[in-house]
Design a protein around this motif. Sequence first.
Motif, PDB file in Angstrom:
ATOM      1  N   ARG A 162       0.837  -1.211   0.000  1.00 15.30           N
ATOM      2  CA  ARG A 162       0.000   0.000   0.000  1.00 15.30           C
ATOM      3  C   ARG A 162       0.866   1.254   0.000  1.00 15.30           C
ATOM      4  O   ARG A 162       0.572   2.223  -0.699  1.00 15.30           O
ATOM      5  N   LEU A 163       1.936   1.228   0.797  1.00 15.20           N
ATOM      6  CA  LEU A 163       2.851   2.371   0.832  1.00 15.20           C
ATOM      7  C   LEU A 163       3.510   2.583  -0.532  1.00 15.20           C
ATOM      8  O   LEU A 163       3.659   3.714  -0.992  1.00 15.20           O
ATOM      9  N   MET A 164       3.885   1.483  -1.173  1.00 13.44           N
ATOM     10  CA  MET A 164       4.481   1.586  -2.509  1.00 13.44           C
ATOM     11  C   MET A 164       3.476   2.158  -3.502  1.00 13.44           C
ATOM     12  O   MET A 164       3.819   2.997  -4.338  1.00 13.44           O
ATOM     13  N   GLN A 165       2.230   1.722  -3.404  1.00 14.13           N
ATOM     14  CA  GLN A 165       1.184   2.252  -4.282  1.00 14.13           C
ATOM     15  C   GLN A 165       1.013   3.753  -4.063  1.00 14.13           C
ATOM     16  O   GLN A 165       0.892   4.522  -5.012  1.00 14.13           O
ATOM     17  N   ARG A 166       1.027   4.168  -2.804  1.00 14.59           N
ATOM     18  CA  ARG A 166       0.895   5.590  -2.478  1.00 14.59           C
ATOM     19  C   ARG A 166       2.098   6.376  -3.021  1.00 14.59           C
ATOM     20  O   ARG A 166       1.933   7.467  -3.564  1.00 14.59           O
ATOM     21  N   GLN A 167       3.290   5.818  -2.879  1.00 10.10           N
ATOM     22  CA  GLN A 167       4.495   6.486  -3.381  1.00 10.10           C
ATOM     23  C   GLN A 167       4.418   6.661  -4.904  1.00 10.10           C
ATOM     24  O   GLN A 167       4.759   7.718  -5.429  1.00 10.10           O
ATOM     25  N   ARG A 168       3.969   5.608  -5.586  1.00 10.89           N
ATOM     26  CA  ARG A 168       3.833   5.703  -7.051  1.00 10.89           C
ATOM     27  C   ARG A 168       2.806   6.753  -7.444  1.00 10.89           C
ATOM     28  O   ARG A 168       3.015   7.514  -8.388  1.00 10.89           O
ATOM     29  N   ALA A 169       1.689   6.774  -6.736  1.00 11.66           N
ATOM     30  CA  ALA A 169       0.647   7.767  -7.047  1.00 11.66           C
ATOM     31  C   ALA A 169       1.181   9.178  -6.812  1.00 11.66           C
ATOM     32  O   ALA A 169       0.941  10.089  -7.621  1.00 11.66           O
ATOM     33  N   GLN A 170       1.909   9.366  -5.733  1.00  9.45           N
ATOM     34  CA  GLN A 170       2.471  10.690  -5.451  1.00  9.45           C
ATOM     35  C   GLN A 170       3.518  11.056  -6.508  1.00  9.45           C
ATOM     36  O   GLN A 170       3.559  12.204  -6.966  1.00  9.45           O
ATOM     37  N   ALA A 171       4.334  10.104  -6.905  1.00 15.02           N
ATOM     38  CA  ALA A 171       5.331  10.368  -7.959  1.00 15.02           C
ATOM     39  C   ALA A 171       4.635  10.734  -9.270  1.00 15.02           C
ATOM     40  O   ALA A 171       5.085  11.648  -9.978  1.00 15.02           O
ATOM     41  N   ASP A 172       3.548  10.050  -9.590  1.00 15.35           N
ATOM     42  CA  ASP A 172       2.789  10.380 -10.807  1.00 15.35           C
ATOM     43  C   ASP A 172       2.212  11.791 -10.727  1.00 15.35           C
ATOM     44  O   ASP A 172       2.262  12.554 -11.697  1.00 15.35           O
ATOM     45  N   ARG A 173       1.661  12.149  -9.551  1.00 20.81           N
ATOM     46  CA  ARG A 173       1.125  13.501  -9.377  1.00 20.81           C
ATOM     47  C   ARG A 173       2.222  14.545  -9.530  1.00 20.81           C
ATOM     48  O   ARG A 173       2.036  15.570 -10.194  1.00 20.81           O
ATOM     49  N   LEU A 174       3.361  14.281  -8.918  1.00 22.78           N
ATOM     50  CA  LEU A 174       4.470  15.226  -9.019  1.00 22.78           C
ATOM     51  C   LEU A 174       4.971  15.349 -10.456  1.00 22.78           C
ATOM     52  O   LEU A 174       5.324  16.444 -10.900  1.00 22.78           O
ATOM     53  N   GLU A 175       4.971  14.247 -11.173  1.00 22.21           N
ATOM     54  CA  GLU A 175       5.395  14.287 -12.574  1.00 22.21           C
ATOM     55  C   GLU A 175       4.420  15.120 -13.407  1.00 22.21           C
ATOM     56  O   GLU A 175       4.825  15.922 -14.248  1.00 22.21           O
TER      57      GLU A 175
END
Length: 176
Positions: A74-87
Amino acid sequence: TTAGVALPELLATSQDALAPFAAMLLEAYALGTLAGLAAGLGTLAAAIVLLSAGDPSNAVFAALVLGAPYLAGRLMQRQRAQADRLERLSAQLAAEQERSARLAVELERQRVARELHDIIGHGLGVIVLQAGAVRRLLRPDQPDERAALESAERTGREALAELRRVIGGLRAEDAR
């Protein structure tokens, strides 16, 4: 995977404990990484119930063992989502900076065009008018002076026409 691990346990047949255990950990991590929150929690709960069906006291152990990799997923999923938002935000910022730079160039182009018109255009216009006024005051017996003033007027008018062309080119950049 859960059924494959739980079935031999429920049937009380012997099994190799390491391979199914590793598969269950990977399953929990993948579940946390790929599934939505409701589907992931539901599937995790079903896996815990299925694994502890033979012995309900195993439910806490199964929840801890499967819960940790699930939470990591779940933490990895959240990190990916945040990275996508930042991108996405970074791309929007870059596009906005490019628009701002184009606007700054256009505003500078318009400022230069206004200054050229105000300073050079008005000065040349006054020179042309004064040359024409003086030429009209000349006597008929002053052909050389008349020719010089006509040349100055013509050159001034050509310079004004060229200035208008250049200023028009500066202003036309936006249309292109």
